[in-house]
Design a protein around this motif. Structure first.
Motif, mmCIF file in Angstrom:
data_model
loop_
_atom_site.group_PDB
_atom_site.id
_atom_site.type_symbol
_atom_site.label_atom_id
_atom_site.label_comp_id
_atom_site.label_asym_id
_atom_site.label_seq_id
_atom_site.Cartn_x
_atom_site.Cartn_y
_atom_site.Cartn_z
ATOM 1 N N SER A 185 4.875 -8.508 -4.243
ATOM 2 C CA SER A 185 3.486 -8.930 -4.208
ATOM 3 C C SER A 185 3.180 -9.665 -2.902
ATOM 4 C CB SER A 185 3.197 -9.856 -5.394
ATOM 5 O OG SER A 185 1.848 -10.225 -5.428
ATOM 6 N N GLY A 186 2.107 -9.228 -2.230
ATOM 7 C CA GLY A 186 1.709 -9.811 -0.958
ATOM 8 C C GLY A 186 2.259 -9.091 0.249
ATOM 9 N N SER A 187 3.194 -8.148 0.036
ATOM 10 C CA SER A 187 3.779 -7.389 1.139
ATOM 11 C C SER A 187 3.017 -6.088 1.350
ATOM 12 C CB SER A 187 5.247 -7.078 0.837
ATOM 13 O OG SER A 187 5.772 -6.138 1.761
ATOM 14 N N ASN A 188 3.058 -5.576 2.555
ATOM 15 C CA ASN A 188 2.444 -4.283 2.864
ATOM 16 C C ASN A 188 3.482 -3.171 2.939
ATOM 17 O OD1 ASN A 188 -0.262 -5.176 3.058
ATOM 18 N ND2 ASN A 188 0.140 -6.002 5.113
ATOM 19 N N THR A 189 4.708 -3.465 2.534
ATOM 20 C CA THR A 189 5.773 -2.467 2.545
ATOM 21 C C THR A 189 5.875 -1.826 1.161
ATOM 22 O OG1 THR A 189 7.022 -3.704 4.202
ATOM 23 C CG2 THR A 189 8.224 -2.043 2.940
ATOM 24 N N TRP A 190 5.501 -0.562 1.088
ATOM 25 C CA TRP A 190 5.479 0.149 -0.179
ATOM 26 C C TRP A 190 6.675 1.082 -0.275
ATOM 27 C CZ3 TRP A 190 2.207 -1.226 -3.970
ATOM 28 C CH2 TRP A 190 1.069 -1.951 -3.613
ATOM 29 N N ASN A 221 -10.969 15.135 -6.805
ATOM 30 C CA ASN A 221 -11.547 15.081 -5.459
ATOM 31 C C ASN A 221 -10.482 14.824 -4.394
ATOM 32 O OD1 ASN A 221 -14.350 15.307 -6.329
ATOM 33 N ND2 ASN A 221 -14.092 13.242 -7.165
ATOM 34 N N GLY A 222 -9.249 15.245 -4.678
ATOM 35 C CA GLY A 222 -8.160 15.011 -3.738
ATOM 36 C C GLY A 222 -7.389 13.746 -4.085
ATOM 37 N N LEU A 223 -6.283 13.524 -3.402
ATOM 38 C CA LEU A 223 -5.410 12.402 -3.688
ATOM 39 C C LEU A 223 -6.002 11.087 -3.179
ATOM 40 C CD1 LEU A 223 -1.959 13.990 -2.777
ATOM 41 C CD2 LEU A 223 -2.880 13.596 -5.064
ATOM 42 N N GLU A 224 -5.845 10.033 -3.970
ATOM 43 C CA GLU A 224 -6.265 8.696 -3.562
ATOM 44 C C GLU A 224 -5.349 7.674 -4.228
ATOM 45 O OE1 GLU A 224 -10.032 7.348 -5.277
ATOM 46 O OE2 GLU A 224 -10.036 9.127 -6.556
ATOM 47 N N TRP A 225 -5.326 6.470 -3.673
ATOM 48 C CA TRP A 225 -4.496 5.402 -4.213
ATOM 49 C C TRP A 225 -5.336 4.455 -5.066
ATOM 50 C CZ3 TRP A 225 0.619 5.637 -4.179
ATOM 51 C CH2 TRP A 225 1.247 6.420 -3.211
ATOM 52 N N LYS A 226 -4.812 4.107 -6.243
ATOM 53 C CA LYS A 226 -5.429 3.127 -7.124
ATOM 54 C C LYS A 226 -4.476 1.943 -7.253
ATOM 55 C CE LYS A 226 -8.995 5.732 -8.619
ATOM 56 N NZ LYS A 226 -10.418 5.381 -8.449
ATOM 57 N N VAL A 227 -4.998 0.735 -7.036
ATOM 58 C CA VAL A 227 -4.167 -0.471 -7.070
ATOM 59 C C VAL A 227 -4.555 -1.325 -8.266
ATOM 60 C CG1 VAL A 227 -3.444 -2.538 -5.825
ATOM 61 C CG2 VAL A 227 -3.958 -0.432 -4.554
ATOM 62 N N PRO A 228 -3.623 -1.603 -9.181
ATOM 63 C CA PRO A 228 -3.923 -2.476 -10.315
ATOM 64 C C PRO A 228 -4.357 -3.865 -9.867
ATOM 65 C CG PRO A 228 -1.872 -1.279 -10.685
ATOM 66 C CD PRO A 228 -2.270 -1.024 -9.264
ATOM 67 N N ARG A 229 -5.198 -4.491 -10.684
ATOM 68 C CA ARG A 229 -5.618 -5.857 -10.394
ATOM 69 C C ARG A 229 -4.500 -6.857 -10.673
ATOM 70 N NH1 ARG A 229 -10.220 -4.037 -13.420
ATOM 71 N NH2 ARG A 229 -11.982 -3.543 -12.067
ATOM 72 N N ASN A 230 -3.662 -6.541 -11.640
ATOM 73 C CA ASN A 230 -2.634 -7.480 -12.077
ATOM 74 C C ASN A 230 -1.268 -7.093 -11.518
ATOM 75 O OD1 ASN A 230 -4.660 -8.669 -13.643
ATOM 76 N ND2 ASN A 230 -4.149 -7.417 -15.426
ATOM 77 N N VAL A 231 -0.447 -8.087 -11.231
ATOM 78 C CA VAL A 231 0.916 -7.844 -10.764
ATOM 79 C C VAL A 231 1.879 -8.002 -11.938
ATOM 80 C CG1 VAL A 231 0.361 -8.641 -8.442
ATOM 81 C CG2 VAL A 231 1.331 -10.249 -10.110
ATOM 82 N N ILE A 232 3.075 -7.477 -11.760
ATOM 83 C CA ILE A 232 4.132 -7.635 -12.764
ATOM 84 C C ILE A 232 4.921 -8.890 -12.410
ATOM 85 C CG2 ILE A 232 6.234 -6.593 -13.690
ATOM 86 C CD1 ILE A 232 4.929 -3.871 -13.157
ATOM 87 N N PRO A 233 5.076 -9.810 -13.344
ATOM 88 C CA PRO A 233 5.710 -11.092 -13.018
ATOM 89 C C PRO A 233 7.174 -10.945 -12.619
ATOM 90 C CG PRO A 233 5.431 -10.872 -15.387
ATOM 91 C CD PRO A 233 4.687 -9.724 -14.759
ATOM 92 N N GLY A 239 11.526 -3.329 -21.931
ATOM 93 C CA GLY A 239 10.795 -3.280 -23.191
ATOM 94 C C GLY A 239 9.453 -3.965 -23.153
ATOM 95 N N ALA A 240 9.184 -4.764 -22.103
ATOM 96 C CA ALA A 240 7.905 -5.487 -22.013
ATOM 97 C C ALA A 240 6.797 -4.558 -21.532
ATOM 98 C CB ALA A 240 8.042 -6.670 -21.064
ATOM 99 N N THR A 241 5.557 -4.922 -21.836
ATOM 100 C CA THR A 241 4.384 -4.180 -21.364
ATOM 101 C C THR A 241 3.468 -5.126 -20.602
ATOM 102 O OG1 THR A 241 3.232 -4.551 -23.468
ATOM 103 C CG2 THR A 241 4.468 -2.488 -23.232
ATOM 104 N N TYR A 242 2.804 -4.582 -19.573
ATOM 105 C CA TYR A 242 1.941 -5.395 -18.727
ATOM 106 C C TYR A 242 0.631 -4.661 -18.474
ATOM 107 C CZ TYR A 242 6.286 -7.897 -17.984
ATOM 108 O OH TYR A 242 7.454 -8.597 -18.188
ATOM 109 N N ASP A 243 -0.469 -5.351 -18.706
ATOM 110 C CA ASP A 243 -1.823 -4.803 -18.510
ATOM 111 C C ASP A 243 -2.107 -4.742 -17.015
ATOM 112 O OD1 ASP A 243 -4.680 -4.529 -18.285
ATOM 113 O OD2 ASP A 243 -4.862 -5.272 -20.327
ATOM 114 N N THR A 244 -2.523 -3.562 -16.541
ATOM 115 C CA THR A 244 -2.806 -3.397 -15.108
ATOM 116 C C THR A 244 -4.148 -3.975 -14.704
ATOM 117 O OG1 THR A 244 -3.872 -1.238 -15.435
ATOM 118 C CG2 THR A 244 -1.470 -1.242 -15.045
#
Length: 248
Positions: A185-190, A221-233, A239-244
């Protein structure tokens, strides 16, 4: 001009003036079904959904073959209707793809709950089940999860911090998830995750700390990136679930 034509076609469909044109979106095929003790789906479907794959959409689910698309077809929703007017409902049923399944020249191997939705009534459904495999037509429809965001489920095989495996649940609309990337989180390295099979993605030695994800999707309409609002702690666990915080 194209937009006007689409509007005219939609109007014709509503007025039932050109029924042949209105059904042009349907593809002809065949479908069969499998048995379960409760009539729902199977928790062992190849998409990797676990028990979610048994109960999603009321258990109206199916395995597919030609529509599998190397796992991209997981989570896609379809309207399916059989074609015998004396036995089949005109609207048919809707279902979610949760598994790979191939039958006798079929595109759908349906759960009992899904297959039962094809019949006009219970008597017709019994007759369809006796046939086993029926002629159908189908079209893709938008998946709908009212009031629910896309959820990231951490697979039980994951171990923090050495191995990170996930599957996306409640993916709405008509978007295909082609790829997933992760970063600290906070990095630009994907870093790309690997599609293991079905809808399951993983990575060994993921970044430490809170994790950000982004999804490469094709919504027509072609490929695009979607970024969740929430991060994974940082203390994520198998087994845990996290709301995006987002929905397509």
């Amino acid at each position: 001009m194209e937009l006007n034509l689409k509007r005219q076609v939609g109007l014709f469909c509503v007025l039932l003036i050109l029924p042949a044109l209105c059904s042009a979106a349907f593809t002809k095929s065949r479908a069969t079904y499998y048995s379960t003790s409760d009539g729902l789906g199977t928790p062992t479907g190849r998409c990797g959904y676990g028990d979610y794959g048994r109960t999603v959409h009321g258990g109206s689910v199916a395995g597919v073959s030609n529509l599998w698309r190397n796992g991209v077809g997981c989570g896609v929703c379809y309207q399916v209707r059989c074609t015998n007017p004396s036995l089949c409902s005109s609207n048919g049923t809707s279902l979610v793809v949760t598994d790979y399944g191939a039958g006798d020249r079929t595109d759908f191997v349906m759960s009992p709950a899904a297959f039962s939705g094809l019949g006009l009534n219970s008597t017709a459904t019994d007759q369809l089940k006796k046939l086993g495999t029926v002629d159908i037509e189908y079209q893709r429809i938008a998946c709908s999860y009212p009031g629910q965001n896309i959820v990231v489920k951490i697979k039980e095989s994951s171990t923090n911090p050495g191995y990170f495996s996930i599957v996306l649940l409640n993916v709405g609309g008509t978007c295909d998830v082609d790829a997933i990337q992760v970063s600290q989180s906070g990095s630009n390295t994907w870093i790309p995750l690997r599609r293991v099979d079905g809808a399951v993605f993983d990575i060994s030695n993921p970044p430490s700390g809170p994790l950000s994800l982004r999804f490469q999707v094709d919504c027509g309409n072609g490929l695009e990136w979607k970024v969740p609002r929430n991060v994974i702690p940082a203390n994520w666990s198998g087994g845990a679930t996290y709301d995006t915080g987002i929905q397509f």
